[in-house]
Design a protein around this motif. Structure first.
Motif, PDB file in Angstrom:
ATOM      1  N   ASP A  68       0.805  -1.224   0.000  1.00  0.00           N
ATOM      2  CA  ASP A  68       0.000   0.000   0.000  1.00  0.00           C
ATOM      3  C   ASP A  68       0.838   1.273   0.000  1.00  0.00           C
ATOM      4  O   ASP A  68       0.510   2.227  -0.697  1.00  0.00           O
ATOM      5  CB  ASP A  68      -0.946   0.021   1.207  1.00  0.00           C
ATOM      6  N   VAL A  92     -10.113   1.278  -8.988  1.00  0.00           N
ATOM      7  CA  VAL A  92      -9.989   1.219  -7.533  1.00  0.00           C
ATOM      8  C   VAL A  92     -11.222   0.500  -6.995  1.00  0.00           C
ATOM      9  O   VAL A  92     -12.205   0.327  -7.713  1.00  0.00           O
ATOM     10  CB  VAL A  92      -9.853   2.626  -6.903  1.00  0.00           C
ATOM     11  N   GLN A  94     -13.231   1.286  -4.160  1.00  0.00           N
ATOM     12  CA  GLN A  94     -14.325   2.018  -3.523  1.00  0.00           C
ATOM     13  C   GLN A  94     -14.433   3.438  -4.046  1.00  0.00           C
ATOM     14  O   GLN A  94     -13.459   4.025  -4.505  1.00  0.00           O
ATOM     15  CB  GLN A  94     -14.124   2.040  -2.008  1.00  0.00           C
ATOM     16  N   ASP A  96     -14.848   6.254  -2.398  1.00  0.00           N
ATOM     17  CA  ASP A  96     -14.028   7.255  -1.703  1.00  0.00           C
ATOM     18  C   ASP A  96     -12.571   7.172  -2.145  1.00  0.00           C
ATOM     19  O   ASP A  96     -11.896   8.195  -2.267  1.00  0.00           O
ATOM     20  CB  ASP A  96     -14.168   7.143  -0.187  1.00  0.00           C
ATOM     21  N   ALA A  97     -12.085   5.973  -2.444  1.00  0.00           N
ATOM     22  CA  ALA A  97     -10.718   5.819  -2.949  1.00  0.00           C
ATOM     23  C   ALA A  97     -10.606   6.435  -4.343  1.00  0.00           C
ATOM     24  O   ALA A  97      -9.575   7.023  -4.698  1.00  0.00           O
ATOM     25  CB  ALA A  97     -10.327   4.344  -2.983  1.00  0.00           C
ATOM     26  N   CYS A  98     -11.662   6.323  -5.110  1.00  0.00           N
ATOM     27  CA  CYS A  98     -11.715   6.902  -6.450  1.00  0.00           C
ATOM     28  C   CYS A  98     -11.562   8.425  -6.375  1.00  0.00           C
ATOM     29  O   CYS A  98     -10.720   9.009  -7.055  1.00  0.00           O
ATOM     30  CB  CYS A  98     -13.049   6.510  -7.078  1.00  0.00           C
ATOM     31  N   LEU A 101      -8.027   9.446  -4.982  1.00  0.00           N
ATOM     32  CA  LEU A 101      -6.951   9.307  -5.964  1.00  0.00           C
ATOM     33  C   LEU A 101      -7.034  10.418  -7.000  1.00  0.00           C
ATOM     34  O   LEU A 101      -6.013  10.998  -7.379  1.00  0.00           O
ATOM     35  CB  LEU A 101      -6.996   7.928  -6.629  1.00  0.00           C
ATOM     36  N   THR A 142     -14.344   2.902 -10.349  1.00  0.00           N
ATOM     37  CA  THR A 142     -14.636   1.647  -9.661  1.00  0.00           C
ATOM     38  C   THR A 142     -15.028   0.636 -10.734  1.00  0.00           C
ATOM     39  O   THR A 142     -15.033   0.944 -11.918  1.00  0.00           O
ATOM     40  CB  THR A 142     -15.792   1.816  -8.646  1.00  0.00           C
TER      41      THR A 142
END
Length: 147
Positions: A68, A92, A94, A96-98, A101, A142
């Motif tokens: 990570d 990605v 999720q 929120d990760a999208c 990033l 996603t």
């Protein structure tokens, strides 16, 4: 189907009155779903919205397993190498990760867009059109984009 729902769908179809109307909807229609539809539906009709997508033979896929704490730096390295060579799609897990990033990439000078289920359908359509028309060549998404 890829998540193992076929037995449950089959059971529901088998326990539905034979004279009842049966309708199956799917964002994708893999061969297993087509087979199930032909088995359980009378005179099935397939509706395709937006046309069938065909995978290009010119797409290159790369997979790297990373710790990570090295992922973002490696992403920047790859973007430095590939950004001007064509379209780039980063998946990605999720929403929120999208969004996170995308924010980080913009801070590092890479114009990009996101695509995920938390967006309104109009925004998703607009994002896909912009990516398809190369208005933006970097898309963080996603699994929604895979459909």
């Amino acid at each position: 189907f890829d998540l193992g729902f076929e037995p449950q769908i089959t059971k529901v179809m088998e326990n539905t009155r034979p004279d009842a109307q049966r309708v199956l909807f799917s964002a994708t229609f893999p061969k297993q779903m087509e087979s199930l539809a032909k088995k359980h539906l009378k005179k099935p009709i397939e509706m395709v919205v937006g046309g069938r997508s065909i995978v290009s033979s010119t797409i290159e896929h790369f997979v790297e397993l990373r710790e990570d704490n090295t992922k973002f730096l490696r992403t920047l390295e790859l973007l430095g190498e590939w950004f001007d060579k064509g379209q780039i799609l980063i998946f990605v897990e999720q929403q929120d990760a999208c969004d996170a990033l995308m924010t980080s990439l913009i801070k590092h000078g890479y114009a990009c867009m996101t695509l995920h289920g938390g967006m309104d359908q109009g925004d998703r359509d607009s994002t896909l059109a912009d990516f398809k028309n190369k208005v933006s060549t970097l898309l963080v998404a996603t699994s929604l984009a895979a459909r």
